[in-house]
Design a protein around this motif. Structure first.
Motif, PDB file in Angstrom:
ATOM      1  N   ASP A 233       0.853  -1.195   0.000  1.00 33.91           N
ATOM      2  CA  ASP A 233       0.000   0.000   0.000  1.00 33.91           C
ATOM      3  C   ASP A 233       0.876   1.228   0.000  1.00 33.91           C
ATOM      4  O   ASP A 233       1.946   1.269   0.603  1.00 33.91           O
ATOM      5  CB  ASP A 233      -0.909   0.033   1.234  1.00 33.91           C
ATOM      6  N   LEU A 234       0.402   2.265  -0.692  1.00 33.06           N
ATOM      7  CA  LEU A 234       1.104   3.540  -0.718  1.00 33.06           C
ATOM      8  C   LEU A 234       0.476   4.456   0.326  1.00 33.06           C
ATOM      9  O   LEU A 234      -0.751   4.551   0.422  1.00 33.06           O
ATOM     10  CB  LEU A 234       0.985   4.188  -2.093  1.00 33.06           C
ATOM     11  N   VAL A 235       1.328   5.081   1.139  1.00 29.84           N
ATOM     12  CA  VAL A 235       0.844   5.956   2.218  1.00 29.84           C
ATOM     13  C   VAL A 235       1.405   7.333   1.972  1.00 29.84           C
ATOM     14  O   VAL A 235       2.594   7.501   1.771  1.00 29.84           O
ATOM     15  CB  VAL A 235       1.289   5.439   3.592  1.00 29.84           C
ATOM     16  N   SER A 236       0.516   8.335   1.996  1.00 24.33           N
ATOM     17  CA  SER A 236       0.934   9.723   1.852  1.00 24.33           C
ATOM     18  C   SER A 236       0.811  10.376   3.235  1.00 24.33           C
ATOM     19  O   SER A 236      -0.280  10.471   3.798  1.00 24.33           O
ATOM     20  CB  SER A 236       0.028  10.443   0.850  1.00 24.33           C
ATOM     21  N   ILE A 237       1.929  10.799   3.814  1.00 22.15           N
ATOM     22  CA  ILE A 237       1.937  11.369   5.160  1.00 22.15           C
ATOM     23  C   ILE A 237       1.799  12.869   5.038  1.00 22.15           C
ATOM     24  O   ILE A 237       2.656  13.547   4.494  1.00 22.15           O
ATOM     25  CB  ILE A 237       3.226  10.990   5.903  1.00 22.15           C
ATOM     26  N   LYS A 238       0.675  13.387   5.612  1.00 22.67           N
ATOM     27  CA  LYS A 238       0.410  14.822   5.560  1.00 22.67           C
ATOM     28  C   LYS A 238       0.355  15.375   6.999  1.00 22.67           C
ATOM     29  O   LYS A 238      -0.479  16.199   7.319  1.00 22.67           O
ATOM     30  CB  LYS A 238      -0.907  15.075   4.849  1.00 22.67           C
ATOM     31  N   ALA A 239       1.228  14.885   7.871  1.00 22.54           N
ATOM     32  CA  ALA A 239       1.317  15.326   9.257  1.00 22.54           C
ATOM     33  C   ALA A 239       2.774  15.625   9.558  1.00 22.54           C
ATOM     34  O   ALA A 239       3.651  15.269   8.790  1.00 22.54           O
ATOM     35  CB  ALA A 239       0.793  14.231  10.188  1.00 22.54           C
ATOM     36  N   ASP A 240       3.011  16.294  10.689  1.00 20.74           N
ATOM     37  CA  ASP A 240       4.388  16.599  11.063  1.00 20.74           C
ATOM     38  C   ASP A 240       5.183  15.336  11.339  1.00 20.74           C
ATOM     39  O   ASP A 240       6.328  15.217  10.921  1.00 20.74           O
ATOM     40  CB  ASP A 240       4.422  17.474  12.329  1.00 20.74           C
ATOM     41  N   THR A 241       4.567  14.401  12.072  1.00 20.11           N
ATOM     42  CA  THR A 241       5.276  13.190  12.483  1.00 20.11           C
ATOM     43  C   THR A 241       4.331  12.015  12.356  1.00 20.11           C
ATOM     44  O   THR A 241       3.135  12.125  12.633  1.00 20.11           O
ATOM     45  CB  THR A 241       5.717  13.302  13.959  1.00 20.11           C
ATOM     46  N   ALA A 242       4.865  10.861  11.987  1.00 17.26           N
ATOM     47  CA  ALA A 242       4.073   9.633  11.913  1.00 17.26           C
ATOM     48  C   ALA A 242       4.962   8.488  12.351  1.00 17.26           C
ATOM     49  O   ALA A 242       6.160   8.469  12.078  1.00 17.26           O
ATOM     50  CB  ALA A 242       3.563   9.404  10.497  1.00 17.26           C
ATOM     51  N   TYR A 243       4.388   7.533  13.081  1.00 21.12           N
ATOM     52  CA  TYR A 243       5.113   6.347  13.519  1.00 21.12           C
ATOM     53  C   TYR A 243       4.572   5.167  12.751  1.00 21.12           C
ATOM     54  O   TYR A 243       3.377   4.990  12.616  1.00 21.12           O
ATOM     55  CB  TYR A 243       4.909   6.106  15.015  1.00 21.12           C
ATOM     56  N   VAL A 244       5.465   4.353  12.281  1.00 21.02           N
ATOM     57  CA  VAL A 244       5.075   3.145  11.560  1.00 21.02           C
ATOM     58  C   VAL A 244       5.459   1.971  12.449  1.00 21.02           C
ATOM     59  O   VAL A 244       6.614   1.824  12.839  1.00 21.02           O
ATOM     60  CB  VAL A 244       5.784   3.051  10.190  1.00 21.02           C
ATOM     61  N   LEU A 245       4.472   1.135  12.783  1.00 20.87           N
ATOM     62  CA  LEU A 245       4.698  -0.010  13.647  1.00 20.87           C
ATOM     63  C   LEU A 245       4.270  -1.281  12.932  1.00 20.87           C
ATOM     64  O   LEU A 245       3.352  -1.264  12.114  1.00 20.87           O
ATOM     65  CB  LEU A 245       3.872   0.118  14.941  1.00 20.87           C
ATOM     66  N   SER A 246       4.911  -2.357  13.294  1.00 20.50           N
ATOM     67  CA  SER A 246       4.485  -3.644  12.754  1.00 20.50           C
ATOM     68  C   SER A 246       3.216  -4.069  13.484  1.00 20.50           C
ATOM     69  O   SER A 246       2.831  -3.492  14.510  1.00 20.50           O
ATOM     70  CB  SER A 246       5.586  -4.683  12.954  1.00 20.50           C
ATOM     71  N   TYR A 247       2.571  -5.119  12.991  1.00 24.81           N
ATOM     72  CA  TYR A 247       1.321  -5.591  13.575  1.00 24.81           C
ATOM     73  C   TYR A 247       1.537  -6.021  15.022  1.00 24.81           C
ATOM     74  O   TYR A 247       0.759  -5.669  15.913  1.00 24.81           O
ATOM     75  CB  TYR A 247       0.764  -6.760  12.748  1.00 24.81           C
ATOM     76  N   SER A 248       2.602  -6.752  15.309  1.00 23.20           N
ATOM     77  CA  SER A 248       2.846  -7.235  16.678  1.00 23.20           C
ATOM     78  C   SER A 248       3.144  -6.062  17.610  1.00 23.20           C
ATOM     79  O   SER A 248       2.661  -6.017  18.739  1.00 23.20           O
ATOM     80  CB  SER A 248       3.976  -8.249  16.699  1.00 23.20           C
ATOM     81  N   SER A 249       3.905  -5.084  17.132  1.00 22.07           N
ATOM     82  CA  SER A 249       4.164  -3.893  17.949  1.00 22.07           C
ATOM     83  C   SER A 249       2.875  -3.122  18.165  1.00 22.07           C
ATOM     84  O   SER A 249       2.616  -2.582  19.249  1.00 22.07           O
ATOM     85  CB  SER A 249       5.209  -2.998  17.293  1.00 22.07           C
ATOM     86  N   GLY A 250       2.047  -3.037  17.142  1.00 22.35           N
ATOM     87  CA  GLY A 250       0.749  -2.375  17.261  1.00 22.35           C
ATOM     88  C   GLY A 250      -0.133  -3.060  18.288  1.00 22.35           C
ATOM     89  O   GLY A 250      -0.842  -2.404  19.053  1.00 22.35           O
ATOM     90  N   GLN A 251      -0.095  -4.403  18.347  1.00 23.84           N
ATOM     91  CA  GLN A 251      -0.883  -5.136  19.345  1.00 23.84           C
ATOM     92  C   GLN A 251      -0.374  -4.829  20.753  1.00 23.84           C
ATOM     93  O   GLN A 251      -1.155  -4.659  21.687  1.00 23.84           O
ATOM     94  CB  GLN A 251      -0.811  -6.643  19.069  1.00 23.84           C
ATOM     95  N   VAL A 252       0.952  -4.738  20.910  1.00 24.29           N
ATOM     96  CA  VAL A 252       1.527  -4.405  22.223  1.00 24.29           C
ATOM     97  C   VAL A 252       1.096  -3.007  22.630  1.00 24.29           C
ATOM     98  O   VAL A 252       0.689  -2.772  23.769  1.00 24.29           O
ATOM     99  CB  VAL A 252       3.067  -4.541  22.192  1.00 24.29           C
ATOM    100  N   VAL A 253       1.161  -2.058  21.669  1.00 26.80           N
ATOM    101  CA  VAL A 253       0.746  -0.683  21.956  1.00 26.80           C
ATOM    102  C   VAL A 253      -0.736  -0.655  22.323  1.00 26.80           C
ATOM    103  O   VAL A 253      -1.158   0.027  23.261  1.00 26.80           O
ATOM    104  CB  VAL A 253       1.056   0.252  20.762  1.00 26.80           C
ATOM    105  N   LYS A 254      -1.550  -1.426  21.560  1.00 27.92           N
ATOM    106  CA  LYS A 254      -2.987  -1.483  21.828  1.00 27.92           C
ATOM    107  C   LYS A 254      -3.230  -2.062  23.227  1.00 27.92           C
ATOM    108  O   LYS A 254      -4.058  -1.545  23.979  1.00 27.92           O
ATOM    109  CB  LYS A 254      -3.666  -2.341  20.759  1.00 27.92           C
TER     110      LYS A 254
END
Length: 186
Positions: free
Chosen positions: A38-59
């Motif tokens: 997927d193509l992602v266009s970042i239109k914010a000052d900062t963005a964090y990209v996490l893997s699915y497992s890291s996202g689950q830990v964060v969640k």
């Protein structure tokens, strides 16, 4: 021919790339899910990209944080409630202390009045006692005088008795003499 094939391949990739949808990540976006390619266009000052497992830990951490926040809110409410109760208890203790001070002052005044009354009664009793002692001294003086008078009266009574006995002996002796004289004369 190689160039042509390469050109066609690039055109094909460009066409495939153009047909793929671009996902925008804006400053208001919280989280977006993207997959491989997927193509992602970042239109914010900062963005964090996490893997699915890291996202689950964060969640999971976020859920724990929310649960902790809920516990904190309930503890804070309990603290506020207990603080209110403690303040009410402090106010009650203060009122008891004030009442105790008033009562102690009242009791002290009552004791003071009682002691003053007892002192007055003691003074009166001492006065009465001194009067009774004076009366007792007078009575002792009178008793001594009466004993002297009684002794004198006893002496006089003994004298009168002895005189009576003497008179009786004299009368007896006179009667015997008169009787003897009468016997002699007769």
């Amino acid at each position: 021919m190689k160039n042509l094939i390469l050109l066609l391949l690039l055109c094909l990739l460009a066409t495939v790339a153009k047909t793929q949808e671009t996902i925008d990540f804006k400053a208001r976006s919280k989280a977006i899910v993207v997959t491989n390619g997927d193509l992602v266009s970042i239109k914010a000052d900062t963005a964090y990209v996490l893997s699915y497992s890291s996202g689950q830990v964060v969640k999971q951490r976020r859920l724990e944080l929310l649960r902790m926040r809920s516990i904190n809110d309930s503890l804070e409410a309990l603290l506020i409630s207990n603080t209110g109760k403690l303040e009410a208890l402090n106010a009650y203790i203060d009122s008891l202390q004030k009442r105790a001070v008033v009562d102690s002052v009242s009791i002290a005044q009552s004791f003071k009045r009682s002691i003053e009354n007892l002192n007055r009664i003691n003074d009166r009793l001492q006065n009465e006692n001194s009067k009774l002692q004076q009366i007792q001294k007078k009575q002792q003086t009178l008793i001594l005088e009466q004993e002297k008078d009684i002794n004198q009266l006893q002496k006089k009574t003994r004298g009168v008795w002895w005189n009576g006995v003497k008179d009786k002996f004299a009368a007896f002796g006179g009667g015997v003499v008169v009787g003897a004289l009468i016997l002699l004369l007769i």
